[in-house]
Every structure is written in C-alpha cells, then in structure tokens.
Design an enzyme around this catalytic site. Structure first.
Site, PDB file in Angstrom:
ATOM      1  N   PHE A 160      -5.144   6.967  -7.053  1.00 46.17           N
ATOM      2  CA  PHE A 160      -4.053   6.433  -6.224  1.00 46.17           C
ATOM      3  C   PHE A 160      -3.363   7.577  -5.493  1.00 46.17           C
ATOM      4  O   PHE A 160      -3.177   8.659  -6.040  1.00 46.17           O
ATOM      5  CB  PHE A 160      -3.041   5.712  -7.112  1.00 46.17           C
ATOM      6  CG  PHE A 160      -1.838   5.205  -6.365  1.00 46.17           C
ATOM      7  CD1 PHE A 160      -1.834   3.939  -5.811  1.00 46.17           C
ATOM      8  CD2 PHE A 160      -0.715   6.004  -6.200  1.00 46.17           C
ATOM      9  CE1 PHE A 160      -0.730   3.466  -5.104  1.00 46.17           C
ATOM     10  CE2 PHE A 160       0.393   5.545  -5.498  1.00 46.17           C
ATOM     11  CZ  PHE A 160       0.376   4.276  -4.955  1.00 46.17           C
ATOM     12  N   THR A 204      14.676   3.698   0.007  1.00 40.66           N
ATOM     13  CA  THR A 204      13.686   3.370  -1.022  1.00 40.66           C
ATOM     14  C   THR A 204      12.315   3.164  -0.411  1.00 40.66           C
ATOM     15  O   THR A 204      12.186   2.854   0.772  1.00 40.66           O
ATOM     16  CB  THR A 204      14.113   2.099  -1.791  1.00 40.66           C
ATOM     17  OG1 THR A 204      13.116   1.745  -2.731  1.00 40.66           O
ATOM     18  CG2 THR A 204      14.319   0.931  -0.829  1.00 40.66           C
ATOM     19  N   GLY A 205      11.309   3.331  -1.225  1.00 42.22           N
ATOM     20  CA  GLY A 205       9.946   3.071  -0.784  1.00 42.22           C
ATOM     21  C   GLY A 205       9.494   1.649  -1.062  1.00 42.22           C
ATOM     22  O   GLY A 205       8.365   1.276  -0.751  1.00 42.22           O
ATOM     23  N   GLU A 232       1.981   2.076 -14.767  1.00 46.67           N
ATOM     24  CA  GLU A 232       0.656   2.078 -15.382  1.00 46.67           C
ATOM     25  C   GLU A 232       0.752   1.851 -16.885  1.00 46.67           C
ATOM     26  O   GLU A 232      -0.059   1.127 -17.468  1.00 46.67           O
ATOM     27  CB  GLU A 232      -0.042   3.405 -15.078  1.00 46.67           C
ATOM     28  CG  GLU A 232      -1.527   3.371 -15.343  1.00 46.67           C
ATOM     29  CD  GLU A 232      -2.247   4.527 -14.655  1.00 46.67           C
ATOM     30  OE1 GLU A 232      -2.131   5.654 -15.156  1.00 46.67           O
ATOM     31  OE2 GLU A 232      -2.910   4.291 -13.636  1.00 46.67           O
ATOM     32  N   ASP A 260      18.375   7.132  -3.717  1.00 44.36           N
ATOM     33  CA  ASP A 260      17.078   6.541  -4.019  1.00 44.36           C
ATOM     34  C   ASP A 260      17.334   5.268  -4.836  1.00 44.36           C
ATOM     35  O   ASP A 260      18.437   5.070  -5.358  1.00 44.36           O
ATOM     36  CB  ASP A 260      16.243   7.549  -4.813  1.00 44.36           C
ATOM     37  CG  ASP A 260      14.911   6.986  -5.263  1.00 44.36           C
ATOM     38  OD1 ASP A 260      14.283   6.278  -4.463  1.00 44.36           O
ATOM     39  OD2 ASP A 260      14.517   7.242  -6.410  1.00 44.36           O
ATOM     40  N   ASN A 273       9.760  12.961  -4.865  1.00 45.01           N
ATOM     41  CA  ASN A 273       9.854  12.479  -3.487  1.00 45.01           C
ATOM     42  C   ASN A 273      11.283  12.506  -2.949  1.00 45.01           C
ATOM     43  O   ASN A 273      11.513  12.229  -1.774  1.00 45.01           O
ATOM     44  CB  ASN A 273       9.295  11.051  -3.380  1.00 45.01           C
ATOM     45  CG  ASN A 273      10.056  10.065  -4.235  1.00 45.01           C
ATOM     46  OD1 ASN A 273      10.614  10.424  -5.279  1.00 45.01           O
ATOM     47  ND2 ASN A 273      10.111   8.827  -3.821  1.00 45.01           N
TER      48      ASN A 273
END
EC number: 7.6.2.1
Length: 1196
Positions: free
Chosen positions: A592, A730-731, A545, A426, A868
């Site tokens: 979200f 990775t996202g 955030e 990741d 994830n």
C-alpha cells in the site's frame, strides 16, 4: 518436494522494495558514478584499498560546541544581538578618557550577563555531550579476523567491519544484513527512533550470504560493496555486492539503519556500510526551523527604538554642550570662569567647540546606555525556562494511561501560546484516537453489524431522532454468548447472523468465507504468541490493519503463523463445521502507498489455485472490477456511503483468480522491475502491479470506527468561546469528515455549509474526454466560481446571526491554493466559523497553514500526530505534536507535545494566557524602569550644562539592572497570575487579550515609557528642589553631588520596586522577598560599599552612614518622592478599573467580591465571550434558544 529440503522462496518475491538473487543488467550506469561512489571492503577495513578511501569513524557528536570552539562560537551567538554589540562598544570606549565612569563598572555587567548566557549554553551542551559519550561507548561484537568476535565500543567501528547484533540491541551503524539465526536470513526491525513508527519492519539478507550463520563462517569471508554515497533518504538504498565472481543487487531490504532496534530475532550478522555522521539517521538530523515569537521580534524593534532615542538625546545634549562651550570664552572674557575655559583640555576647549561637541556625543552614548536594559535578554531566557518547567509539571495535562506528561520542547514560543488566532488540526489520531475498531461490514450486498457509532449518536441528537433508544431496544433481545465475551481491543462488532460460525447459514456463505479469508491473509501483520496464555497478538503497520486481522480472528479465521513464504490460518470449515488449519503459499505482496491507495497479495491455496487478494479505497477499487464482478456493487456503494455518514473509514475487498501463464508473465516483469538499480524502480514496480490488479470480483467492504478522543467536543467548545478559529485538515472522505465535525460540535444543525468540490456531472464528462489542458482550466474555473458564490452568500447574510462552514476537498484545494486564487479562497474561509479540508495531502496541509499564517498575519497553531503532519507543524507559528498511535515523528518535529487533544484547552487558555501576560508585563516593566533611571541621568546632565558628569556613582549605575531591580521582574515573569486557572477556563474570552495583543500594543508600551519619564521628572525635581538651598546636616553643610546622587538613586530603587508591587496581581513569598529584598539590598550595599577605601568607593564613601542616614530630610524626601511618583499610575489604574475595566479586571472584581460562584452574575460577564458565529455545543444551545425566541415572537 516430499522428503526433500523445502525450496526457498526469497522474501524478495514478497516485498516490493527488495531485490533478491537475480541476474543484474550488464550496464549499471549509476554505480561508480556521481552520487554512487562508495566502495566497502567487507571484513577488510584496514586493507590497503580500504585505507585509500579514508572514510570517517563511527564517533558521533551532536554537541553544538567543542572545547576549542566554545568560546568563539558562543561569543558570536551572544553578539548576534544588537544590544550586546552596543554594550561591547560602550565597554571598549570606557577605557578611553571619554568615559564618564570607570572601565571596570562598565565591563562587569556585560561580563555577568554574557557569562550567564554562556553558562546556560554550556550546561545544555554538556547534557548533549554526556548523551554522546553514552552512545559512543555502547558495546557491540566485531569480527577480529580469525573467526572470533570480541566486544568493542561503537566509536571504534570502521567501514567494512563485520558485526554481530543481538536481540533488543540497537544497530551501531548502517549495516548490510548478511545473515541471521533464521534459515531464511530474515529479521525484524523496530524503527521508532527513525520515523516514529511502532510497527516492526521485516528485512532479509541475500540468499548468497544467508548461510553465514556461525562466527567461524566469517574467517575467510570477503566481499566488495559498491553503493550510493551518504544521503538522508531513509527509504532508498541502491548498490551491488560482488561476492565470488558474481554481482548481486542490493536494496533497502538489506539495509539496517543505525538507532533502529533488532526485535524478535536472536542475532544478525552485518557489514558496516555507513559510519558516524555518514549514517542516514545522522544525515537526517537537523535543527528544526528557527521560530521566534511576535513579542520577541517586537522587542527587537523596541531596542532599536531606544537606541535611536539614545542617539537623539546624545545629539541634542552635544549640540547644547557645543554652544555653551563656544560661549565660555567670548572676546577674552570668561563666561563660566569657574571652569577655567582659558586653560582646559580638548574636551572643554571653547576654541575647538565642534570637536568638543563630537567627543561629548561619544561620552553621552556611553552615559545614556542605561536607557537600554542590559539584562533583558538573559532575564527573559531564565523566565521562559521556568515557564516550560511549569508546563511540563502540570498534572492536569498528564495522561496517566500512557504515562505521558506535556512537554515544552522549546522555550522560545511560550508567550505565543497566548496569541493563537487559528488552529489547524489533523483529524485521525488528533481529534480521534487512531485506535480502530471493526464495527460494520458489507458482504455480498448485505450489511452486517448492529453497533452505533459516536457520529450516529451525534446525528440522532442533531435530528431529534430516538435512534439510540430504538437501537438499544431492538438489540435487547440479542443476549447470546457473544455479548458475554470480554471486550476485545479493535473489535466492536455485533451481529448474531455471522458471529460464532453462524455465517455458514447465510445465503452467500461462500462469499462471506472468501471475505473473511481475505481479511486474514491480505496484510503485512506479524503474529506474536504469548507463551504463558497462548493468546495471539499482532504487530501491524497501521491500526486499521490490526483491526482487520483481529476481526477475522473473532469471526473464525485466525491468522497464527507467518513464514517467509506462507501464511497459516485456523478457519471454520463450512462442511465439517470444525476448525481446520489452512496454509497459503505467499508469492508476492504489492504494498500500500498513498498513490496506489490499495494493497494486494498473491497466494496459492492448498488446491493449487493462484489468487490475487486486494483491498483498497473505493475510489480506486470500483474502477478495477470485472464486468462479472459487479454483482454487489450498487448495494455496496450504498452501504459505503452510509458508513461514511456514520463517520466510519471504509475499504473495499475484492479478489480474482490467476492463470499460471498470467502469473508467470507478471512475476517475470515484477522481478525485473524490482532488480532495476535506478531512481524509477518504484514507478516501474507500480506499473507492473497496475497490469494485474484488474478484473477483480467484488466481495464487500469493511467499516472501522476511529473514536473521538475523550473531551474533544468540550475542548473545541471552549476554544471557540475564546474566539479561536479551528480548521480541520484531513485525508478522509468528505462525508466522514463532515460527520466527525458534527460529532465534535465543529458543525451544528442550521449552520450553512459552503461546499467546494469537483464532483459535478459536467466535470466528470469533461474528464472522460481526456483533454488535460481543457480539464485543468475547467477545474480552476469551477473552483473560482464556487468561491465567488460562497463569498456572495457571506455578503448576503452580513449582519445576520447565521454561521457558515466551508468544506473543500483535496482536488479543489489544488486550484484554490494557486497564486491567483488563494487570496479569494482565504477571504471566504475567514468569513466562515468552521473550515474543513478533506482528502488533503501532507503538502497541501503545509500550504494551507502557510496561507493562513501569511495571509492573516496572525498566530497560527498546527496540531497533529503523524509523519504526514510534520510539514504543517513546522510551517505554523507553533507546532503541537500528539504522542499517539502513529509514533513520535510529529512530536519530534513539534514545539510542544501533549498526549491528548483535550489538553490543548489548558495549554492555550491557561498557560498561554499566563505566559503572554507575564512576558508582556515583564518587558514593559523592564523598559519602564530603565527609562526612569536613564531619564534622571539625562535631567541631571541638562542641570549640569551637559558636562558629561553622571549623577550617580559608577557602581550604582552598573548594579541597577543586575542586582537591585532584576529579580522582582523575574519573579513577575514566573509567578504572576491575573486570574486563576479555574477562572481562565470559566471565562474563555479572557484569551482574546492575547489574540488582540492588548497587553503589548504600542499604546501600552509607550504608556509605560511615559510613566517612566513622569517618574524621572518627579524624582529629579523633587530631590533637587528639596535639597538644593537649605542646609542638609547639623553642621550646616549643604548637599553635594554624592548626597544628591545617593538620594535620587534611593528614590529610584524605591519607586521601581513599589511600582512592581502595585503591578503584581498574585503575590507569592518569593515575590515579596525579591521586591522588598531589592530595596534592603540597596541599603546594605550602601553600607558595605561606603565602608571601603575612598579609592574604591569614591563618591559613595560613608555617604549613607555619615550624611544620609542621620538626616531626617533624607527619609522625608524619599517618602514624599515615592508616593508622588506612584500617584499618577495609581490614579490611572483606579479610574480604568472603575470605569473602563479590561476583561481580566472584571473577572478580578468577581473574585474579589466573592461572586465567582454566583451563576447569574458570572453568566452576565460570560455573555461577552459568546459570539453568534462561533462553533461548539454552547453555540448550538444558543442557536436553539434563539430559534425558540423567534418562534415565540412570530406566534405573538
């Protein structure tokens, strides 16, 4: 509303997962149906109706065994191993007349080995039992029926009980929240034990029960809950509560899960809904997927091979025995008259020779059982547990800042760490820190923020640009008060234009005000004020955030208070230029998720305006902009691309004003969607949100930096030198991932990039037409074409030194992983030095991992830090979890846990190499010593006409594996080091010995077996020929069976222990004690056992003290045989080390000759570890040197 009581606005209108008081639809087909049949009678757990359901108690058992099941279940576990079944059969046969030795001597080793394994199981289970006892006996206050609450143990709770849980206590069962000390009946919950997330979750009770704030309020409280049956889903809960004459819908917003903790709330009251093993946390508790190392699986095949060899040898011996027995009595003449074949039992009857041969076959199966090492499995278990202790206690993998050592969560895969071919990693939180810093932003088309990111520095170095120096020079004049402020975690923003309130002088100050205000309002963070210092910190759901809220505070918009229906700020008024308090009425939060990729809040400001504030990914935000809201779109897109190239994570911020009518209609639909008691409620909520999140006005974009973890480039470089391939899954956006790749040396200048994506103009035009089947076919065809082109590039450059990098996006990955394409995709990927998969979903990560694991057949390691990544970690051969910011869920699903990516270098190159070498050598040696011992028995059998007479005393054979030869092997498996840790890291190519499995190949295994056969032949023929003919003692007595057996056994013990001494690379005191102590123990045993009564010691009675010890030939034969047996191995090792050294042998020579610090000599050896297609900064230096050489050659 002035002077009156504030009207409550339920949190149900804020949180998209909650259901407040609302009219329930008349028909709720799920409630009471299959899967929704649970009925809870609140405050009446012992009533007649409640007793009819017979729900389980709250006692939780996580142990594998109970007192009643321990023996049968643990015995079953032991006899799942085929070797133990074989030894059990042999032990049973030893009670028959067929047995060549006594039953006790056969049964004892089996009992010792299985007993040791069962004791280990019992100890591990007892630890779990003690933990269960502690948990089940925790105290909680429960209602006794008269308005009073008394303490009771968790295990005594029943479904329907009303409990009171106080601040910082764990919830004892799954509870329905009834009320709290807060008048709005809200509470904060920490769920780290459930999902690993450290952020606090906000829960709220139904309004109808929110007034039950005193213990006496529950004196007459009664309610009936109907809800879903126990299940493992942590994030859903469907049910209704009947209170009075009305029913109220329930949702996850009211459910408090067992093992989560009450935080920032003095107390809550709750009704027990699920107890014990019905709770969601227990429904989720399951064993991780069973993983076995390749060496262990190969070892099983070796045991089968040896068993086949035993059967074959027994069969050959039985055939010869049958023929010899048949010929003993021929035409009335006795061939072997001394055996009296005319007067014998069925076992030696010439008239029934076939039956005798069959019975001899069974005898031989027992006699040759010593070919198979009975203590192998238990010794390996002991060694692996000791190895994990060394991993756990390695200070070089201890992260002091977080007080986190490395943890081996399983001991099954230690040696697999030394065979990793591909790492799938990741990015966020694994290669990077997942500690976000607000660095830059784009507001009204203007870029703000002068900081330089790590990626920009790497890019500057890559291009040879003086960017860094220039930026430092340009900023040298900016020496205002902002630079003198102490560093704020999460905020690394520098720009005098908008800091310290100077934004009011900017051309678009009104847009900047809205931008900063949106950052301070659009979130779910919870402020916490330090009573001593008065400073405010924030509990946020994600590091991103938290960074936004901190940035808003540092830029003059401080979020300081959140209530159920409002958010309060201290903000700078551009007119008065003073800090003022502003409160915004919080109406709804549209949360979200990975599908929506955005979050919105609807608020009413003090002027009464309704505002929708939204932030999200550019891919979903730009398409939702109004025609009049695109004023800054072009400039913002340019800035977003620049930020992505700099390795920053970006979000777009936008807003819109709502009319009262529009909001009223939305809120009605939204409330109805939330009160649906059905599986498609979330989809319906998203559908309603979609309608209002449109016609937005663009304000700008944020950019936060996720810094690389310390030591990541160096670690990647070392792993690359070791020949390990690294894939990043990775996202993130492709640009971000590529630039992080450059920063960590995964990519380098001059590396050819093969990019597979679906962002072509043709594809976009086709997508606008909307024909889904045509689009799907076109997308797949495009991916196949791009893969074919990439393979063509690889083929064309075959033989060149150019390295390739494959970069593929998530959309393309969908088609690349289809059955008819995935093998071509894998071929392309394996030809590249680096692979980066962008925009990957958790499922895609797991599928890519499976593809590499199955497609290559080699060991894969997955490393990640978030929930994830769990699928990827469980799918890989080895899962490594990083205990980072995203909680502990990845760690809880992993096989090994480390605190930083950089520790992977030592885990693999040092501990992995050591464990692989130790286990491999240990197993080879085990089979060597057993084949040597077993083959001497076979040779004596042949010498004695396959009569079934063992060469050794019963107890000699029984204690061979258990007492005299096992401890040195354990010491080898725990302590041996062919190369020190420093040299393992200095010469990373050494790791390839494990990847190529050179130390446990069939050739090496068979060569060790051959060594054992040679040793057995030398021992047997030397002993028999040396002792057979001449007198052995002064009185002229010749050697008998007992003396020959003792002499051969002495030689075997000496040879196998001296062979161990020759094999060991790194001696410790313990190894010396075990090796030479094993030999000493044999002589001590001969003395003690031989001194016992002849009925006990049989052939060993005084054999040493009276026959062997006084005879010089005994000692001379022992010395000669030991030297002769070791000469072949010593000769082979010397030739190999001198003329055909393995890589570890070369390093050992360097260490021995004192050349470990000679840079020229070390560099010559290290050159074997550098490959032209590798990655890392070492490869970058090599590529640059190669280019310089090419330039010089062309010039000349």
């Amino acid at each position: 509303m002035a002077g009156g009581r504030r009207k409550k606005l339920l949190f149900s209108k804020i949180d998209s997962f909650s259901c407040g008081k609302a009219s329930l639809r008349d028909d709720l087909p799920q409630i009471g149906g299959p899967g929704f049949s649970r009925v809870v009678f609140c405050n009446d757990p012992e009533g007649y109706e409640a007793s009819t359901f017979n729900y389980g108690d709250n006692y939780v058992r996580t142990t594998k065994y109970t007192l009643a099941t321990f023996f049968p279940k643990s015995l079953f576990e032991q006899f799942r191993r085929v070797a133990n079944i074989y030894f059990l059969i042999v032990a049973c046969l030893s009670f028959t007349p067929l047995s060549p030795y006594s039953a006790v001597s056969s049964v004892t080793p089996l009992v010792v080995v299985i007993g040791a394994s069962m004791v280990k199981e019992a100890i591990e289970d007892w630890k779990r039992k003690k933990q269960d006892i502690e948990v089940n006996n925790r105290k909680v206050k429960v209602h006794r029926g008269d308005g009073s609450f008394d303490n009771t143990e968790w295990k005594n709770l029943r479904v329907g009980d009303i409990v009171k849980v106080e601040k910082d206590d764990f919830f004892p069962a799954d509870l329905l929240l009834l009320s709290s000390n807060d008048e709005d009946a809200i509470c904060y919950v920490e769920t780290m034990n459930l999902d690993g997330e450290t952020n606090l979750k906000l829960k709220q009770a139904l309004e109808v029960t929110s007034g039950l704030q005193e213990e006496v309020s529950f004196h007459d409280f009664k309610a009936v809950i109907q809800c879903e049956d126990p299940n493992a889903n942590l994030y859903t809960f469907v049910g209704t509560m009947k209170f009075g004459e009305q029913q109220y819908p329930l949702s996850p917003q009211q459910l408090l899960l067992r093992d989560s903790k009450l935080r920032n709330t003095d107390y809550i009251y709750g009704a027990v809904v699920f107890t014990g093993h019905d709770t969601k946390v227990m429904q989720n508790s399951m064993e991780p997927p069973s993983k076995r190392s390749k060496i262990e699986r190969k070892m099983d095949r070796l045991v089968y091979f040896l068993f086949s060899m035993v059967v074959l040898v027994s069969l050959v011996g039985s055939i010869f025995f049958g023929i010899a027995t048949r010929d003993d009595l021929e035409k009335g003449r006795m061939k072997r008259w001394y055996l009296r074949p005319d007067d014998t039992t069925i076992f030696f009857d010439p008239k029934r020779a076939p039956i005798s041969a069959i019975l001899h076959f069974l005898t031989a199966l027992m006699l040759y059982s010593y070919f198979i090492p009975i203590s192998l499995y238990v010794c390996i278990e002991i060694v692996k547990v000791m190895q994990t202790i060394f991993i756990n206690q390695d200070l070089h993998m201890y992260y002091e800042e977080a007080d986190q050592p490395a943890r081996a969560r399983t001991s099954n895969l230690n040696e697999e760490l030394g065979q990793v071919d591909t790492i799938l990693s990741d990015k966020t939180g694994t290669l990077t820190c997942n500690s976000m810093e607000f660095v830059k932003c784009s507001i009204a088309g203007t870029a703000y923020g002068r900081g330089i990111t790590e990626v920009e520095r790497a890019m500057a170095k890559r291009k040879g640009s003086p960017l860094v120096d220039e930026e430092v020079h340009d900023e040298s004049h900016v020496e205002d008060s902002a630079d003198e402020k102490p560093t704020v975690k999460g905020f690394n923003f520098k720009d005098e234009r908008i800091m310290n309130g100077k934004w009011i002088y900017e051309p678009h100050s009104d847009v900047i005000q809205k931008f900063l205000r949106l950052m301070a309002i659009c979130h779910t963070a919870i402020p916490e004020m330090d009573d001593k210092s008065g400073s405010i910190s924030y509990e946020a759901e994600s590091p991103d955030e938290a960074a936004f809220v901190i940035a808003a505070r540092e830029l003059g918009f401080e979020f300081y208070l959140r209530t159920q229906n409002s958010i309060s700020l201290h903000e700078l008024d551009p007119v008065s230029k003073q800090q003022v308090e502003r409160t915004f009425k919080l109406l709804n939060i549209l949360e979200f998720d990975s599908t929506r990729k955005r979050m919105s809040v609807i608020v009413r400001n003090e002027e009464g305006q309704l505002l929708l504030l939204c932030k999200g990914a550019d891919s979903v935000m730009f398409e939702r902009l109004a025609k009049n809201g695109r004023k800054f779109k072009v400039q913002t897109e340019v800035h977003i691309n620049e930020y992505a190239e700099a390795g920053l994570r970006t979000l777009v911020l936008a807003y819109r004003e709502l009319s009262e009518e529009e909001y009223r209609e939305f809120n009605k639909e939204f409330t109805e969607a939330k009160t649906l008691v059905s599986a498609d409620r979330d989809a319906r909520v998203d559908e309603v949100a979609e309608k209002i999140e449109k016609d937005l006005i663009l304000l700008g974009a944020t950019a936060v930096e996720d810094k690389l973890q310390h030591g990541v480039p160096e670690c990647i470089d070392k792993l690359a030198q070791a020949g390990i391939k690294l894939w990043v899954l990775t996202g993130d956006k492709m640009e971000t991932a590529i630039n992080i790749g450059y920063a960590c040396s995964l990519l380098r200048q001059g590396m050819t990039q093969i990019i597979i994506n679906l962002e072509t103009s043709e594809i976009k035009a086709l997508e606008k037409e909307g024909d889904k089947s045509a689009i799907s076919k076109a997308l797949e065809a495009s991916v196949v074409h791009q893969i074919a082109e990439g393979k063509a590039q690889l083929t064309a450059s075959s033989g060149d030194s150019d390295a390739f990098a494959l970069i593929v996006d998530g959309k393309s990955l969908v088609y690349a992983l289809e059955d008819n394409v995935k093998n071509e995709f894998l071929d392309l990927a394996l030809g590249c030095a680096s692979v980066i998969c962008c925009r990957s979903s958790p499922k895609q990560k797991a599928l890519v991992t499976r593809l590499v694991k199955v497609g290559t057949g080699k060991t894969t390691l997955a490393i990640g830090d978030g929930a994830n990544d769990v699928g990827m970690l469980q799918e890989a051969d080895i899962g490594v979890g990083i205990s980072g910011v995203e909680g502990m869920q990845a760690v809880m699903s992993s096989d090994f846990a480390i605190a930083q990516f950089q520790y992977l270098e030592r885990l693999l190159l040092v501990h992995g190499h050591w464990c692989y070498r130790r286990i491999s050598s240990m197993i080879c040696y085990f089979f060597y010593k057993n084949i040597m011992f077993g083959f001497t028995i076979f040779l004596f059998e042949a010498y004695a006409s396959f009569s079934g007479q063992p060469a050794y005393n019963d107890w000699y054979m029984s204690l061979y594996n258990v007492l005299f030869t096992s401890l040195p092997v354990i010491a080898l498996g725990v302590f041996d080091q062919d190369v020190s840790a420093r040299l393992c890291l200095k010469f990373p190519l050494l790791y390839q010995e494990g990847v190529q499995n050179v130390l446990f190949s069939w050739l090496r295994i068979l060569s060790w077996m051959f060594n054992g056969v040679c040793g057995a032949i030398i021992i047997f023929f030397f002993c028999t020929n040396a002792l057979e003919v001449q007198a052995f003692r002064k009185g002229g007595e010749v050697v008998g069976l007992e003396v020959l057996g003792a002499t051969m056994y002495t030689c075997v013990v000496w040879v196998v222990n001296c062979q161990m001494a020759l094999s060991v690379s790194y001696f410790t005191l313990i190894q010396h004690i075990f090796i030479w102590g094993g030999i000493f123990l044999w002589y001590l045993f001969l003395l003690v056992y031989g001194a016992m009564s002849p009925t006990i010691s049989t052939t060993a009675y005084r054999v040493f003290i009276e026959a062997c010890a006084p005879t010089p030939s005994f000692w001379l034969v022992t010395l000669t045989v030991v030297i002769s047996s070791l000469v072949p191995y010593f000769t082979f090792s010397a030739i190999q080390m001198r003329f055909f050294p393995m890589y570890h042998g070369m390093i050992q020579w360097i260490r021995k000759d004192g050349q470990a610090e000679d840079p020229e000599y070390c560099d010559m050896v290290r050159q074997r570890s550098i490959r032209s297609t590798t990655v890392g900064f070492t490869a970058r230096v090599e590529a640059k040197a190669r280019d310089l050489r090419e330039d010089r050659r062309h010039r000349t």
